[in-house]
Design an enzyme around this catalytic site. Structure first.
Site, PDB file in Angstrom:
ATOM      1  N   LYS A 118       0.830  -1.210   0.000  1.00 58.06           N
ATOM      2  CA  LYS A 118       0.000   0.000   0.000  1.00 58.06           C
ATOM      3  C   LYS A 118       0.856   1.248   0.000  1.00 58.06           C
ATOM      4  CE  LYS A 118      -4.549  -1.321   1.172  1.00 58.06           C
ATOM      5  NZ  LYS A 118      -4.661  -2.057   2.454  1.00 58.06           N
ATOM      6  N   LYS A 201      -6.566 -10.051 -11.796  1.00 51.88           N
ATOM      7  CA  LYS A 201      -7.734 -10.337 -10.974  1.00 51.88           C
ATOM      8  C   LYS A 201      -8.799  -9.272 -11.237  1.00 51.88           C
ATOM      9  CE  LYS A 201      -8.616 -10.528  -6.003  1.00 51.88           C
ATOM     10  NZ  LYS A 201      -8.034 -10.671  -4.667  1.00 51.88           N
ATOM     11  N   LYS A 204     -12.349  -3.230  -9.713  1.00 50.57           N
ATOM     12  CA  LYS A 204     -12.844  -1.949 -10.185  1.00 50.57           C
ATOM     13  C   LYS A 204     -11.670  -1.057 -10.615  1.00 50.57           C
ATOM     14  CE  LYS A 204     -15.941   1.705  -8.574  1.00 50.57           C
ATOM     15  NZ  LYS A 204     -16.928   2.084  -7.543  1.00 50.57           N
TER      16      LYS A 204
END
Ligand code: TRP
Length: 337
Positions: A118, A201, A204
């Site tokens: 992240k 994968k 969105k």
């Protein structure tokens, strides 16, 4: 027979859910309602804030919660059985987060693999990384143990978080007494659903997703863009279903047509265009009742708000009990009685 254990799972409010969310998580949430006494399903809006950097993004949270919850309800999450709620509507989770942060070593948090990912994604540095992002797994632990949940349905990517939750629980219990049960991950068995690009994968962010709530035409249009066997350049070339993502999805949405499609594709009897039509039909049939229910729930004025208010009340009652126990055990409050 249902087991007298609590299930908790959370999902960041990401708006309309897609086939990957459904196959990987939602249908499992639905199934667990039959197996366990009490399930809590939470839209984790505070977690969503850990990676948001603009007012545009936060401005979408309310709509995203509504869309996700409508999908959950249409998929069969039953608000009479399960507690469906929004994380921040039970603010005790923030209290527990702060208290757990006192027993969580920084080293444990810095070693979490998703943390490093992240930080990289956000293009942050060790200096600029938000304090809240470091504590992401502590907040997630608070989510689960505030309700003393023991079963946590998650994808494989969440296993390091769950392991950390267990360590935090063990540490807390050692220091202050046996307040919390150790939560167990419950892996959802389902192969990863790839996106329309056939590469990554479904998500969105990659914009390679097919929304559950899409119309039949939208679904057909999305499926039309799917990448098939790259070596099948002409309609007359035989295809290789074993490398084709459209064929993979037939497993879920046209299980009764697998043999036929395999045969026709490898013999060049059916082209990719028709094959995709078949898949779109399969998806549309699979979700037709879902879509009807969703439309119905969406048209009921104030329904989602009502479900979430009731969920927050029920969750809040459990949360208050736990916080009282935690504060007593940590010396913040005199023991009752
Ligand atoms: N971290 C989870 C995810 O990104 C979401 C989440 C937050 C969660 N709190 C949770 C999952 C508690 C299970 C239990 O998918």
């Amino acid at each position: 027979m249902t087991l007298p254990k609590r299930v908790f799972s959370g999902a960041r409010p990401s708006g309309r859910q897609h086939l990957g969310n459904y196959m990987g998580a939602i249908r499992n949430y639905v199934a667990l309602q039959e197996e366990f006494d009490e399930c809590l399903y939470c839209a984790v809006d505070v977690h969503a804030l850990t990676t948001m950097t603009s007012k545009e993004e936060t401005g979408e949270i309310q709509q995203n919660i509504r869309e996700m919850v409508l999908d959950w309800l249409a998929a069969g999450l039953n608000p009479e059985k399960s507690i469906i709620f929004v994380q921040s509507h039970v603010p005790e989770v923030m209290t527990l987060h702060t208290l757990l942060s006192m027993v969580t070593p920084m080293g444990w948090l810095m070693r979490v693999p998703t943390f490093k990912d992240k930080v990289r994604q956000m293009e942050a540095t060790d200096e600029s990384v938000p304090y809240g992002l470091v504590g992401y797994p502590v907040l997630m632990t608070a989510d689960i143990i505030l309700y003393k949940a023991e079963v946590v349905p998650v994808g494989e990517d969440q296993l390091p978080h769950l392991e950390l939750s267990r360590e935090i629980v063990r540490r807390f219990n050692n220091l202050f007494g046996p307040v919390f049960p150790e939560p167990q991950a419950r892996l959802t068995e389902s192969p990863m659903i790839l996106g329309t690009d056939g590469q990554a994968k479904m998500s969105k962010t990659m914009n390679n997703h097919i929304e559950l709530a899409a119309t039949e035409d939208e679904t057909a249009a999305k499926v039309k863009t799917m990448v098939t066997d790259p070596q099948r350049a002409r309609r007359t070339d035989p295809g290789r279903p074993w490398v084709c993502n459209v064929y993979k999805l037939h497993h879920w949405f046209n299980p009764d047509k697998l043999d036929e499609v395999y045969r026709e594709c490898t013999a060049a009897g059916i082209g990719c265009v028709d094959d995709k039509k078949l898949l779109a039909e399969g998806v549309n049939t699979y979700f037709s009742e879902f879509r009807e229910r969703r439309r119905e729930f969406a048209s009921r004025d104030g329904y989602v708000e009502e479900v979430l208010l009731d969920g927050a009340n029920r969750a809040g009652a459990i949360a208050k009990e736990t916080i009282r126990e935690v504060e007593e055990s940590m010396g913040l409050r005199l023991k009752a009685r």
